[in-house]
Design an enzyme around this catalytic site. Structure first.
Site, PDB file in Angstrom:
ATOM      1  CG  HIS A 144      -2.051   0.981   1.084  1.00  0.00           C
ATOM      2  ND1 HIS A 144      -3.364   0.637   1.236  1.00  0.00           N
ATOM      3  CD2 HIS A 144      -2.064   2.303   0.789  1.00  0.00           C
ATOM      4  CE1 HIS A 144      -4.137   1.694   1.053  1.00  0.00           C
ATOM      5  NE2 HIS A 144      -3.359   2.721   0.777  1.00  0.00           N
ATOM      6  CG  HIS A 186      -0.821   6.765  -1.850  1.00  0.00           C
ATOM      7  ND1 HIS A 186      -2.011   6.746  -2.545  1.00  0.00           N
ATOM      8  CD2 HIS A 186      -1.089   6.246  -0.620  1.00  0.00           C
ATOM      9  CE1 HIS A 186      -2.965   6.246  -1.754  1.00  0.00           C
ATOM     10  NE2 HIS A 186      -2.426   5.934  -0.588  1.00  0.00           N
ATOM     11  CG  LEU A 187       4.918   4.506  -6.092  1.00  0.00           C
ATOM     12  CD1 LEU A 187       5.354   3.518  -7.167  1.00  0.00           C
ATOM     13  CD2 LEU A 187       6.073   4.776  -5.129  1.00  0.00           C
ATOM     14  NE  ARG A 188       1.003  11.375  -2.870  1.00  0.00           N
ATOM     15  CZ  ARG A 188      -0.089  11.034  -2.205  1.00  0.00           C
ATOM     16  NH1 ARG A 188      -1.133  10.537  -2.836  1.00  0.00           N
ATOM     17  NH2 ARG A 188      -0.160  11.184  -0.896  1.00  0.00           N
ATOM     18  CG  ASN A 227      -8.856   9.037   5.520  1.00  0.00           C
ATOM     19  OD1 ASN A 227      -9.343   8.159   6.235  1.00  0.00           O
ATOM     20  ND2 ASN A 227      -9.545   9.616   4.556  1.00  0.00           N
ATOM     21  CG  ASP A 281      -1.924   4.811   3.615  1.00  0.00           C
ATOM     22  OD1 ASP A 281      -1.845   5.067   2.398  1.00  0.00           O
ATOM     23  OD2 ASP A 281      -2.840   5.246   4.331  1.00  0.00           O
TER      24      ASP A 281
END
Lengths: 314, 425
Positions: B60, B62-64, B278, B305
Site C-alpha cells: 500500500h 502512493h507513488l504520485r 486517513n 500507506d
C-alpha cells in the site's frame, strides 16, 4: 506577577492564578469606559494587528476598542481584504504581517489550531480571538469577569451551559476556565450536538434541559446556528426552541438569583426568549461591557505589565 | 552472475526455515540453501550477525506518478522502498489521471522498468475515474499487470458497485482493496472522534465509520465469493469483524500500518499535521486490539500507506492539511522495534506480515526463498541503532511524525532478482 506565556492561545494552558491575575487586572481597567477621556497611554507606540479570517463584528470591535483605549495603533486585516482568498497560505500571510513589525497579532480563524500555528511559526505574541470549535479564551475570561462581579465568586457556583456544545469554542473555554476556578459545570444540548466523550472536558453532561438548569446559579445559553439544521443535527428551529429554548417558565427551575448569559448575537425566540433576554436575570450587556476591560487586561499583561502597575496608571 | 550470502540467519516462515544457512543466488533465483556452501566463482558476502529474509513487499504505497510528481515519482518512491528494505511495492491508483485503464497501468509499469529501483505492482481503480459509479476495465488492467483493484483515497461508497466489483474480480482472482470509510459518518472529520478531538475542537472521524464499511464488505465478499482486502485497518472492532469472518471462511484479508500500531490520537495534540492521516490515529484501546490481531494471525500484512506530501502542503492549518505520511523508510524499523523487540511477535511472524502475507494477498509468486524462487531478499540487522532522519530520506517528501525517533533494528541490504539495489552495511 506576570503571565508565563507570551501568547494567549487558550484557557487550557493557564493556571488558576493567571486567570485570577487577568480578572483582577481587568477590574483596574473597567472604569475607564466611564471616564471623560476613555484612554490610557499604556500601549502607546505598540501596533496590534486584528487578523480576522472569519467574520466577526463584536469580538473585533471589542478588541479594537480595547486597543484604542490603551493607545495602541490597530490594523484590521480581515478575510475579505486579505490575500488568503487569493490562495496565499497562512504561513506566508504571517510572514508578511510580521514584516511590518506588529507587537501583537489577534487572530480569529475558522480552523481549530490556527493561533497555535502562528505561535509556532512566528515570533509575535498571538492572542486567540476564537479558533474553530476549539477555544475563545477572552470570551471565557469576560464571562468569568461578569460572573465574579455579580456573584463575587466562581468557586462553588453551579453553571449550566446549554446549546450546540459540539461546535462551540465558547463552551470549551468556559468549561475549562470555570472548572479550573472551582465551579461545577453541566453541559446540555441534544445528543447530536454534544461532542463524543464530552465528560473529558470536566463537566457533567445531560440532554435534558430541566435537569441541567435545576438550581443553577448561572445559565449560559449558546447561539444556535441555522446551518446546523441543514446538517441534520435537529429537525427544525421550532422543535429546538421547545426543548432547549430558555423562557421565563423554565428559568424558574434555576436558583432564585440566577443570572442568564449569552455570548451573542442572540436568536430571540430560538435559544432564548425575549422575556428572559430583556429580564432582570440577564447580564448579556454586562458581558459586552466586560469584554473591553478584559481584553485591555490581556494585552496589557502580555505586553509585560504587572497588576500593581496597572492600578497606578489609573 | 552468482551471489553467495554466507553466515546469516535465514528466516523464511513460508518454507519453514529459521536457522544458520548459506544462500546461493544464481541468475536471479535462489539456487541453493544449505548450512555450508562454497562457490569460488560467486560474489561472496559475509553476513555474520544479520538476518536474510524473503523480500518485503509494501502492498500500500502512493507513488504520485503520474500527476503529482512534486510529491514523489516512481523513481524516488522505489528508491525509498529499496532503502526501506522493500523489494516491491503495490502503488495505489489515485494518481492524476487515475490508474483506471490499461494505458495508465502500462505507463506505470514502463516507468518502473526504466526508472524503478524495485518492481512496482500497480493497483487499478474499481471505478472509472474513481467516480464510484461505473466499473473500470478491470480485465484489461489485469492483463496489463494490475495486481488488485481499489478506489483508495476514497471508499467504494456504493454497496451495489462493491458487489459488482467483487463478483467481476473473480474472473482474474485478484482482490478488491477497500479504503473503508462510510462517507456520511465521516463528513468532514479530520481526527479520530474521541476525547482528543473533543479537547482540540476538531471534527471527528469516528471508528464506527470504518467498522460499518468493513462489515458491509465482509458480507458482500461472503455473498459473492469475491476476495476483499481491508486497507489500513485502524480499529479494534474492525479487527474483530475480520477475525470472525476469517473463522467463517470468508475470503477476507487485511493490513495494518506502522503508524496505527505505534501511535494514538494523542500525537495530534499541538495540531501536528504530521499526525493527520486517513484513517486517523485511533485511541489506545484500538492500538492494543491491532497488536493482538497482528499477533494472533488476523492481520495478513503490514503496509506503510506511504503518502508523500510536499512540506509546504503540510505546513498549513490542521483542517486544511492533506492526510497522510511517508512510511517506506520507517516501516521496517518501526515493526522490528515495536513488534519484535516490543515482544508482540517473533521475527518469523513479522516476515510473514512483510513478505508472504502481502505476496499472497496480491497473488504474487513471492515471499519465500525456496530453490527456484526469485532472489528478492531483504537483509536485516536486528540490533542496528536507527535514528530516523527525514532529511536523509530517499523519498521526495519528509512528512513523517517519526523524525528523531531512535529505533532498534532496521534493513541493511535489499536484493531484487539477485541484484543488490541498496546496501547500507
Amino acid at each position: 506577577m506576570k503571565l508565563a506565556s507570551p501568547h494567549l492561545l487558550g484557557i487550557e494552558p493557564l493556571d488558576p492564578e493567571e486567570i485570577k491575575l487577568i480578572l483582577d487586572t481587568a477590574e483596574g481597567f473597567s472604569d475607564i469606559a466611564t471616564r471623560e477621556i476613555k484612554k490610557v497611554p499604556t500601549l502607546r507606540g505598540k501596533t496590534v494587528v486584528n487578523f480576522f479570517v472569519e467574520p466577526s463584528t463584536r469580538t473585533r470591535s471589542s478588541f479594537e476598542l480595547a486597543e484604542k483605549r490603551l493607545s495602541a495603533d490597530s490594523l484590521n486585516f480581515s478575510t475579505s481584504t486579505s490575500s488568503l482568498v487569493k490562495g496565499e497560505t497562512l504561513l506566508d500571510t504571517l510572514r508578511n504581517l510580521e514584516a511590518m513589525s506588529p507587537d501583537f497579532i489577534v487572530i480569529r480563524h475558522s480552523e481549530a489550531g490556527a493561533p497555535h500555528f502562528l505561535a509556532r511559526h512566528g515570533r509575535t505574541p498571538i492572542v486567540n480571538a476564537g479558533d474553530g470549535a476549539h477555544e475563545h479564551p477572552t470570551q471565557a475570561l469576560l464571562d468569568a469577569f461578569t460572573i465574579r462581579r455579580r456573584k463575587e465568586r466562581i468557586a462553588g457556583l453551579k453553571v449550566a451551559i446549554v446549546g450546540d456544545i459540539l461546535h462551540s469554542r465558547v463552551a470549551r473555554s468556559n468549561v475549562c476556565l470555570l472548572t479550573k476556578m472551582g465551579a461545577e459545570v453541566v453541559l446540555c444540548g441534544p445528543p447530536t450536538l454534544l461532542p463524543r466523550g464530552a465528560e473529558c472536558l470536566g463537566a457533567r453532561v445531560t440532554f435534558r434541559m430541566d435537569e441541567a438548569i435545576e438550581g443553577a446559579d448561572v445559565v449560559m445559553m449558546l447561539r444556535i446556528q441555522r446551518e446546523r439544521m441543514q446538517g441534520g443535527f435537529f429537525p427544525t428551529l421550532r422543535e429546538y426552541a421547545s426543548f432547549y429554548g430558555l423562557d421565563a417558565q423554565r428559568l424558574k427551575r434555576a436558583a432564585r438569583d440566577a443570572i442568564v448569559m449569552h455570548p451573542g448575537p442572540i436568536n430571540r425566540g430560538v435559544e432564548i426568549m425575549g422575556d428572559v433576554a430583556d429580564g432582570e436575570a440577564s447580564v448579556i450587556l454586562d458581558q459586552v461591557r466586560s469584554g473591553v476591560a478584559v481584553r485591555m487586561a490581556v494585552l496589557y499583561l502580555l505586553a509585560g505589565g504587572e497588576r500593581e502597575a496597572a492600578a497606578q496608571e489609573r | 552472475m552468482k551471489l553467495l550470502l554466507k553466515n546469516a540467519r535465514v528466516v523464511d516462515p513460508a518454507a519453514g526455515v529459521d536457522g544458520a544457512y548459506d544462500v546461493l543466488v544464481e541468475d536471479g533465483r535462489i539456487a541453493r540453501l544449505a548450512s555450508r556452501i562454497e562457490a569460488s566463482d560467486a560474489k561472496t558476502l559475509d553476513l555474520t550477525g544479520l538476518c536474510v529474509c524473503p523480500g518485503f513487499i509494501d502492498m500500500h504505497v502512493h507513488l504520485r506518478e503520474p500527476g503529482q510528481e512534486w510529491k514523489e515519482t516512481i523513481a524516488t518512491g522505489t528508491r525509498a522502498a529499496a532503502a526501506g528494505g522493500f523489494t516491491g511495492v503495490a502503488c495505489m491508483p489515485n494518481t492524476q489521471p487515475p490508474i483506471d485503464s490499461r494505458s495508465v497501468v502500462e505507463f506505470v509499469l514502463a516507468q518502473a522498468r526504466q526508472h524503478g529501483a524495485v518492481p512496482v505492482y500497480p493497483i487499478g481503480c474499481v471505478s472509472k475515474g474513481q467516480n464510484g459509479v461505473e466499473l473500470a476495465e478491470m480485465g484489461d488492467m489485469a492483463i496489463a499487470g494490475a495486481r488488485g483493484f481499489s478506489d483508495d483515497g476514497k471508499p467504494v461508497a456504493s454497496a451495489g458497485l462493491m458487489r459488482r466489483a467483487l463478483e467481476y474480480s473473480r474472473i482474474f482472482d485478484l482482490p478488491v482493496i477497500d479504503h473503508c470509510e462510510e462517507p456520511t459518518l465521516v463528513a468532514g472529520g479530520v481526527v479520530h472522534e474521541g476525547e482528543v478531538a473533543t479537547r482540540l475542537g476538531l471534527p471527528g472521524w469516528p471508528g464506527v465509520a470504518e467498522d460499518v464499511m468493513v462489515s458491509r464488505d465482509i458480507l458482500l465478499a461472503e455473498y459473492t465469493g469475491g476476495a476483499i482486502h481491508i486497507a489500513h485497518m485502524s480499529t479494534g472492532r474492525s479487527a474483530e469483524l475480520v477475525r470472525r469472518a476469517k473463522d467463517a471462511g470468508v475470503r477476507v484479508s487485511c493490513e495494518v500500518t506502522p503508524h496505527h500500531f505505534a501511535l494514538t490520537d494523542e500525537a495530534v495534540a499541538g495540531y501536528d499535521t504530521h499526525a493527520k492521516m486517513n484513517p486517523p490515529l485511533r485511541e489506545e484501546s484500538d492500538r492494543q486490539a491491532l497488536l493482538a490481531a497482528i499477533a494472533d494471525g488476523t492481520v495478513d500484512a503490514i503496509a506503510s500507506d506511504h503518502a508523500p506530501h510536499n512540506a509546504d502542503e503540510k505546513c498549513v492549518e490542521f483542517s486544511r492539511a492533506p492526510f497522510g505520511i511517508v512510511g517506506l523508510e520507517t516501516a521496517v524499523s518501526l515493526s522490528l522495534d515495536r513488534l519484535v523487540h516490543g515482544g508482540v511477535i517473533g521475527l518469523a511472524r513479522l516476515v510473514e506480515l512483510l513478505a508472504s502475507g502481502p505476496a499472497a494477498a496480491l497473488r504474487l509468486k513471492k515471499g519465500s526463498l525456496r530453490v527456484g524462487d526469485d532472489a528478492d531478499i531483504t537483509i536485516l540487522d536486528l540490533d542496528r541503532r536507527v535514528v530516523v532522519k527525514p532529511s536523509a530520506f530517499e523519498s521526495k517528501s519528509v512528512n513523517t511524525p517519526f523524525g528523531g525517533w531512535i529505533l532498534r533494528g532496521g534493513p541493511v541490504m535489499t536484493i531484487v532478482g539477485g541484484r543488490i539495489v541498496h546496501d547500507a552495511r
